[in-house]
Design a protein around this motif. Structure first.
Motif, PDB file in Angstrom:
ATOM      1  N   ASN A   1       0.858  -1.195   0.091  1.00 29.92           N
ATOM      2  CA  ASN A   1       0.109  -0.073   0.039  1.00 29.92           C
ATOM      3  C   ASN A   1       0.756   1.345   0.144  1.00 29.92           C
ATOM      4  OD1 ASN A   1      -2.528  -1.498  -0.028  1.00 29.92           O
ATOM      5  ND2 ASN A   1      -2.398  -1.726   2.357  1.00 29.92           N
ATOM      6  N   ALA A   2       2.243   1.159  -0.217  1.00 28.61           N
ATOM      7  CA  ALA A   2       3.011   2.243  -0.001  1.00 28.61           C
ATOM      8  C   ALA A   2       3.089   2.992  -1.174  1.00 28.61           C
ATOM      9  CB  ALA A   2       4.522   1.916   0.061  1.00 28.61           C
ATOM     10  N   GLU A   3       3.024   4.519  -0.993  1.00 30.50           N
ATOM     11  CA  GLU A   3       2.846   5.319  -2.163  1.00 30.50           C
ATOM     12  C   GLU A   3       4.228   5.718  -2.721  1.00 30.50           C
ATOM     13  OE1 GLU A   3       0.713   9.439  -3.102  1.00 30.50           O
ATOM     14  OE2 GLU A   3       0.619   8.743  -1.246  1.00 30.50           O
ATOM     15  N   TYR A   4       5.319   5.497  -1.653  1.00 32.35           N
ATOM     16  CA  TYR A   4       6.450   5.833  -2.242  1.00 32.35           C
ATOM     17  C   TYR A   4       7.305   4.812  -2.109  1.00 32.35           C
ATOM     18  CZ  TYR A   4       4.426  10.693  -1.719  1.00 32.35           C
ATOM     19  OH  TYR A   4       3.895  11.633  -1.684  1.00 32.35           O
ATOM     20  N   ASP A   5       8.648   4.585  -2.813  1.00 34.02           N
ATOM     21  CA  ASP A   5       9.438   3.657  -2.917  1.00 34.02           C
ATOM     22  C   ASP A   5      10.971   4.197  -2.869  1.00 34.02           C
ATOM     23  OD1 ASP A   5      10.085   3.978  -5.413  1.00 34.02           O
ATOM     24  OD2 ASP A   5       8.972   2.257  -6.158  1.00 34.02           O
ATOM     25  N   LEU A   6      11.907   3.316  -2.761  1.00 36.17           N
ATOM     26  CA  LEU A   6      13.253   3.549  -2.422  1.00 36.17           C
ATOM     27  C   LEU A   6      13.900   4.214  -3.821  1.00 36.17           C
ATOM     28  CD1 LEU A   6      14.584   1.150  -0.082  1.00 36.17           C
ATOM     29  CD2 LEU A   6      14.173   3.464   0.499  1.00 36.17           C
ATOM     30  N   GLU A   7      13.470   3.480  -4.788  1.00 33.41           N
ATOM     31  CA  GLU A   7      13.717   3.570  -6.255  1.00 33.41           C
ATOM     32  C   GLU A   7      13.512   4.846  -6.794  1.00 33.41           C
ATOM     33  OE1 GLU A   7      13.843   1.623 -10.821  1.00 33.41           O
ATOM     34  OE2 GLU A   7      12.807   0.510  -9.092  1.00 33.41           O
TER      35      GLU A   7
ATOM     36  N   ALA B   1      13.173   8.903   4.803  1.00 32.23           N
ATOM     37  CA  ALA B   1      12.287   9.548   4.272  1.00 32.23           C
ATOM     38  C   ALA B   1      10.857   8.730   3.489  1.00 32.23           C
ATOM     39  CB  ALA B   1      13.148  10.223   2.821  1.00 32.23           C
ATOM     40  N   MET B   2      11.392   7.574   3.195  1.00 28.97           N
ATOM     41  CA  MET B   2      10.223   6.683   2.574  1.00 28.97           C
ATOM     42  C   MET B   2       9.283   6.429   3.791  1.00 28.97           C
ATOM     43  SD  MET B   2      10.078   3.181   0.685  1.00 28.97           S
ATOM     44  CE  MET B   2      10.532   2.254   2.220  1.00 28.97           C
ATOM     45  N   ASP B   3       9.968   6.181   4.974  1.00 27.00           N
ATOM     46  CA  ASP B   3       8.813   5.937   6.116  1.00 27.00           C
ATOM     47  C   ASP B   3       8.093   7.030   6.595  1.00 27.00           C
ATOM     48  OD1 ASP B   3       9.891   3.280   6.254  1.00 27.00           O
ATOM     49  OD2 ASP B   3      11.384   3.716   7.784  1.00 27.00           O
ATOM     50  N   VAL B   4       8.765   8.298   6.447  1.00 22.15           N
ATOM     51  CA  VAL B   4       7.975   9.649   6.930  1.00 22.15           C
ATOM     52  C   VAL B   4       6.723   9.741   5.787  1.00 22.15           C
ATOM     53  CG1 VAL B   4       8.036  11.929   6.938  1.00 22.15           C
ATOM     54  CG2 VAL B   4       9.811  10.470   8.369  1.00 22.15           C
ATOM     55  N   LEU B   5       7.024   9.477   4.698  1.00 24.63           N
ATOM     56  CA  LEU B   5       6.276   9.849   3.551  1.00 24.63           C
ATOM     57  C   LEU B   5       5.118   8.906   3.498  1.00 24.63           C
ATOM     58  CD1 LEU B   5       8.616  10.720   0.690  1.00 24.63           C
ATOM     59  CD2 LEU B   5       6.919  12.206   1.555  1.00 24.63           C
TER      60      LEU B   5
ATOM     61  N   GLY C   1       3.876   7.535   6.228  1.00 20.85           N
ATOM     62  CA  GLY C   1       3.300   7.659   7.580  1.00 20.85           C
ATOM     63  C   GLY C   1       3.731   6.981   8.615  1.00 20.85           C
ATOM     64  N   GLU C   2       5.126   6.230   8.560  1.00 23.74           N
ATOM     65  CA  GLU C   2       5.508   5.313   9.292  1.00 23.74           C
ATOM     66  C   GLU C   2       6.333   6.122  10.506  1.00 23.74           C
ATOM     67  OE1 GLU C   2       4.984   2.034   9.703  1.00 23.74           O
ATOM     68  OE2 GLU C   2       3.946   2.117   7.765  1.00 23.74           O
ATOM     69  N   ASP C   3       6.480   5.470  11.747  1.00 22.05           N
ATOM     70  CA  ASP C   3       7.384   6.113  12.756  1.00 22.05           C
ATOM     71  C   ASP C   3       9.009   6.079  12.562  1.00 22.05           C
ATOM     72  OD1 ASP C   3       4.963   7.092  14.306  1.00 22.05           O
ATOM     73  OD2 ASP C   3       4.937   5.048  15.483  1.00 22.05           O
ATOM     74  N   ILE C   4       9.491   6.999  13.048  1.00 19.65           N
ATOM     75  CA  ILE C   4      11.126   6.941  12.626  1.00 19.65           C
ATOM     76  C   ILE C   4      11.954   7.288  14.092  1.00 19.65           C
ATOM     77  CG2 ILE C   4      10.792   7.825  10.228  1.00 19.65           C
ATOM     78  CD1 ILE C   4      11.717  10.519  10.933  1.00 19.65           C
ATOM     79  N   ASP C   5      13.094   7.054  13.868  1.00 21.21           N
ATOM     80  CA  ASP C   5      13.854   7.435  15.146  1.00 21.21           C
ATOM     81  C   ASP C   5      13.924   8.974  15.431  1.00 21.21           C
ATOM     82  OD1 ASP C   5      16.000   7.777  17.125  1.00 21.21           O
ATOM     83  OD2 ASP C   5      17.011   6.093  16.230  1.00 21.21           O
ATOM     84  N   PRO C   6      13.577   9.252  16.497  1.00 24.46           N
ATOM     85  CA  PRO C   6      13.545  10.620  16.896  1.00 24.46           C
ATOM     86  C   PRO C   6      14.995  11.507  16.596  1.00 24.46           C
ATOM     87  CG  PRO C   6      12.581   9.482  18.655  1.00 24.46           C
ATOM     88  CD  PRO C   6      13.131   8.512  17.809  1.00 24.46           C
ATOM     89  N   LYS C   7      15.963  10.783  16.815  1.00 25.68           N
ATOM     90  CA  LYS C   7      17.350  11.375  16.407  1.00 25.68           C
ATOM     91  C   LYS C   7      17.527  11.919  14.907  1.00 25.68           C
ATOM     92  CE  LYS C   7      19.960   7.384  15.381  1.00 25.68           C
ATOM     93  NZ  LYS C   7      21.062   6.544  15.822  1.00 25.68           N
ATOM     94  N   LEU C   8      16.637  11.609  14.202  1.00 22.75           N
ATOM     95  CA  LEU C   8      16.738  12.011  12.704  1.00 22.75           C
ATOM     96  C   LEU C   8      15.655  13.089  12.269  1.00 22.75           C
ATOM     97  CD1 LEU C   8      16.756   8.382  11.033  1.00 22.75           C
ATOM     98  CD2 LEU C   8      18.496   9.791  11.327  1.00 22.75           C
ATOM     99  N   ILE C   9      14.945  13.385  13.418  1.00 18.46           N
ATOM    100  CA  ILE C   9      14.140  14.763  13.253  1.00 18.46           C
ATOM    101  C   ILE C   9      15.060  15.955  13.428  1.00 18.46           C
ATOM    102  CG2 ILE C   9      12.256  15.849  14.106  1.00 18.46           C
ATOM    103  CD1 ILE C   9      11.129  13.397  12.970  1.00 18.46           C
ATOM    104  N   GLY C  10      14.871  16.939  12.346  1.00 19.99           N
ATOM    105  CA  GLY C  10      15.633  17.989  12.553  1.00 19.99           C
ATOM    106  C   GLY C  10      14.782  19.259  13.151  1.00 19.99           C
TER     107      GLY C  10
END
Length: 272
Positions: free
Chosen positions: A49-55, A93-97, A99-108
């Motif tokens: 169901n992902a709208e964005y992918d790595l490629e 970036a893909m996880d954020v796009l 709607g997935e949760d990411i490691d807080p240290k990667l938030i600017g």
């Protein structure tokens, strides 16, 4: 015995127009439809169901800055991807796009469209000096007086009439202190030419002159150098028949003795 008559179903009733199809005609139409459906290409179902992918992200956004800006535009999330491993960078970036949760240290924290090199640096907020260790404990405070009308310590701010907030405290042993509480102001220092040819400040410094609590008058009644100037300034502020210093700062309070109300002569030996 009455015989129950069952109402005919719609399929039991012949068409009033006399055009009911025969069984052979119905089978022929069904076979035709089945043949058409078998020849129609079907759209393959997506396994994700992902709208964005790595490629797609790696192709369209080759740098961390471009990737950060795209994620910010799409989601409003600020990422800190510069210098990260490629796999981690694009996966984040893909996880954020998606709607997935990411490691807080990667938030600017900084808008990715703002270049730090174009910003005027601001000096770190200065530390407030510690309280004078020779002052009595705060529990021995007798009275205090707050004034928002003391001239600002900075000459430039004082020249335009700015004031500072100052608190005076008097303790039971006669010691008096002062403390400048603010307000804090930003002041531009130096000039430089930026890459666009515009003149801008070299740095912005904080000016607040917050002092921490310092001694004005010692226990023996002598004044510090700053104390002499502050007392002169406060004595110049008149109120009724007196002045601010004598009326509100250097006040004298009689010790309240509840026993004196009952025995003003001190003849009751039972309390001794």
């Amino acid at each position: 015995m009455t015989k129950k008559i069952q109402s005919p179903t719609p399929t039991d009733v012949e068409s009033p127009w006399g055009d009911d199809p025969t069984t052979e005609e119905i089978l022929e139409v069904a076979n035709t439809i089945a043949g058409i459906e078998s020849k129609t290409p079907k759209t393959p179902k997506s396994t994700s169901n992902a709208e964005y992918d790595l490629e797609g992200l790696m192709t369209d956004f080759p740098t961390a800055k471009e990737l950060e800006r795209f994620v910010f535009d799409e989601t409003g999330v600020v990422l800190n991807l510069k210098g990260r491993a490629n796999k981690l960078k694009y996966q984040t970036a893909m996880d954020v796009l998606n709607g997935e949760d990411i490691d807080p240290k990667l938030i600017g924290s900084d808008n990715p469209y703002i270049d730090r090199a174009d910003m005027v640096p601001v000096e770190p907020f200065p530390e407030i000096p510690p309280r004078d260790p020779t002052l009595p404990p705060e529990s021995e405070l007798q009275n205090y007086f707050f004034s928002p009308f003391v001239p600002h310590p900075d000459p430039d701010f004082r020249a335009v009439g700015k004031k500072c907030h100052c608190t005076f405290r008097k303790y039971n042993d006669g010691t008096i202190s002062y403390e400048i509480n603010g307000p804090w102001e930003k002041k531009e220092h130096g000039t430089k030419i930026d890459k666009y040819g515009r003149e801008r400040p070299e740095i912005i410094k904080w000016i607040g002159a917050c002092t921490g609590e310092q001694t004005v008058q010692r226990e023996d009644g002598t004044l510090t150098p700053v104390g002499r100037r502050l007392r002169t300034m406060m004595q110049s502020m008149r109120i009724n028949a007196g002045n601010i210093w004598d009326t509100f700062v250097d006040r004298d309070f009689g010790q309240f003795n509840s026993e004196a109300i009952v025995d003003p002569w001190g003849t009751d030996t039972r309390s001794n």
